[in-house]
Design a protein around this motif. Structure first.
Motif, short mmCIF file in Angstrom:
data_model
loop_
_atom_site.label_atom_id
_atom_site.label_comp_id
_atom_site.label_asym_id
_atom_site.label_seq_id
_atom_site.Cartn_x
_atom_site.Cartn_y
_atom_site.Cartn_z
N PRO A 7 0.81 -1.22 0.00
CA PRO A 7 0.00 0.00 0.00
C PRO A 7 0.84 1.27 0.00
O PRO A 7 1.70 1.46 0.84
N GLY A 8 0.59 2.12 -0.99
CA GLY A 8 1.26 3.41 -1.08
C GLY A 8 2.68 3.37 -1.61
O GLY A 8 3.29 4.41 -1.83
N ALA A 9 3.22 2.18 -1.81
CA ALA A 9 4.58 2.06 -2.36
C ALA A 9 4.55 2.39 -3.86
O ALA A 9 3.51 2.73 -4.42
N CYS A 10 5.68 2.24 -4.52
CA CYS A 10 5.74 2.58 -5.95
C CYS A 10 4.81 1.73 -6.80
O CYS A 10 4.48 2.10 -7.92
N SER A 11 4.35 0.61 -6.26
CA SER A 11 3.39 -0.22 -6.97
C SER A 11 2.04 0.47 -7.14
O SER A 11 1.21 0.04 -7.94
N LEU A 12 1.81 1.56 -6.39
CA LEU A 12 0.59 2.32 -6.59
C LEU A 12 0.51 2.88 -8.00
O LEU A 12 -0.58 3.00 -8.57
N SER A 13 1.64 3.20 -8.59
CA SER A 13 1.67 3.77 -9.94
C SER A 13 1.04 2.82 -10.98
O SER A 13 0.09 3.21 -11.68
N PRO A 14 1.50 1.58 -11.13
CA PRO A 14 0.82 0.69 -12.08
C PRO A 14 -0.61 0.36 -11.68
O PRO A 14 -1.45 0.12 -12.54
N HIS A 15 -0.89 0.35 -10.38
CA HIS A 15 -2.26 0.12 -9.93
C HIS A 15 -3.17 1.23 -10.46
O HIS A 15 -4.26 0.96 -10.99
N ILE A 16 -2.72 2.48 -10.35
CA ILE A 16 -3.49 3.61 -10.88
C ILE A 16 -3.66 3.47 -12.39
O ILE A 16 -4.76 3.66 -12.93
N VAL A 17 -2.58 3.15 -13.09
CA VAL A 17 -2.65 3.03 -14.55
C VAL A 17 -3.65 1.95 -14.95
O VAL A 17 -4.45 2.13 -15.88
N ALA A 18 -3.63 0.83 -14.25
CA ALA A 18 -4.59 -0.24 -14.55
C ALA A 18 -6.02 0.24 -14.35
O ALA A 18 -6.90 -0.02 -15.18
N CYS A 19 -6.25 0.95 -13.26
CA CYS A 19 -7.60 1.47 -12.99
C CYS A 19 -8.01 2.49 -14.05
O CYS A 19 -9.15 2.50 -14.52
N GLU A 20 -7.09 3.35 -14.44
CA GLU A 20 -7.38 4.35 -15.48
C GLU A 20 -7.66 3.67 -16.83
O GLU A 20 -8.48 4.16 -17.61
#
Length: 199
Positions: A7-20
């Protein structure tokens, strides 16, 4: 596809991209200190690098490194236009931003999170101030590349959010503050933050 994240680590970036992009990912949380998976087991057996993100593809292959993963995800849904057309100058500009964020901002936070000395922490904050000022001065509009969201914005948002945890003063960057608030209003960002328990 399965995203290994913290949670909140750099993995948030691809998580956001997937959601977008409208890509549904199976999520598997990783304890970065113990390297344990929330489902049990040793994360280093999945990803020997031991850090997130990692994306397990449908065929079982593993893709690591956030900048590569966000590019891969964007290319799964080209109609969403989350990355400029391959071969265009803007495509390389996005790669330029991804690399700058990765090497000059992301890595600089290391001493602030992983027990650096007072001297190392002070040096890191000084460097971060210069790097974030560069971003502040060179954003092309509401987002890094202009008026439209792109994959590099997800990474910038992720690392900018670390400033509050690392006691990095952001008062000199009104543009970045406005950018972060703009990002928080996006449906894909809200979905990712909620899934990671961050809002």
């Amino acid at each position: 596809m399965k995203l290994f994240y913290a949670p909140g680590a750099c993995s948030l970036s691809p998580h956001i991209v997937a959601c977008e992009a409208g890509i549904d990912l199976q999520l598997c949380k990783v304890n970065l200190k113990t390297k344990e998976l929330e489902t049990g087991g040793d994360y280093t057996e999945v990803n020997p690098k031991g850090y997130v993100p990692a994306l397990q593809l449908e065929g079982g292959e593993l893709l690591t490194e956030g900048p590569a993963i966000v590019q891969f995800l964007a290319e799964q849904k080209p109609e969403q236009k989350l990355a400029p057309e391959y071969g265009s100058l803007d495509h390389y500009r996005v790669l330029e931003w991804l690399n700058f964020i990765s090497t000059e901002i992301h890595k600089t936070f290391g001493p602030l999170f992983w027990g650096g000395s007072d001297e190392e922490k002070s040096a890191a904050k000084e460097k971060l101030a210069k790097r974030f000022q560069y971003v502040e001065d060179n954003m092309a509009g509401d987002y890094l590349m202009g008026s439209d969201f792109c994959i590099a914005d997800a990474y910038l948002f992720t690392v900018y959010n670390w400033c509050s945890k690392a006691d990095v003063d952001t008062d000199s960057w009104p543009g970045l503050k406005a950018f972060a608030e703009r990002m928080r209003q996006r449906e894909g960002v809200q979905k990712a933050l909620k899934a990671e328990g961050l809002n």
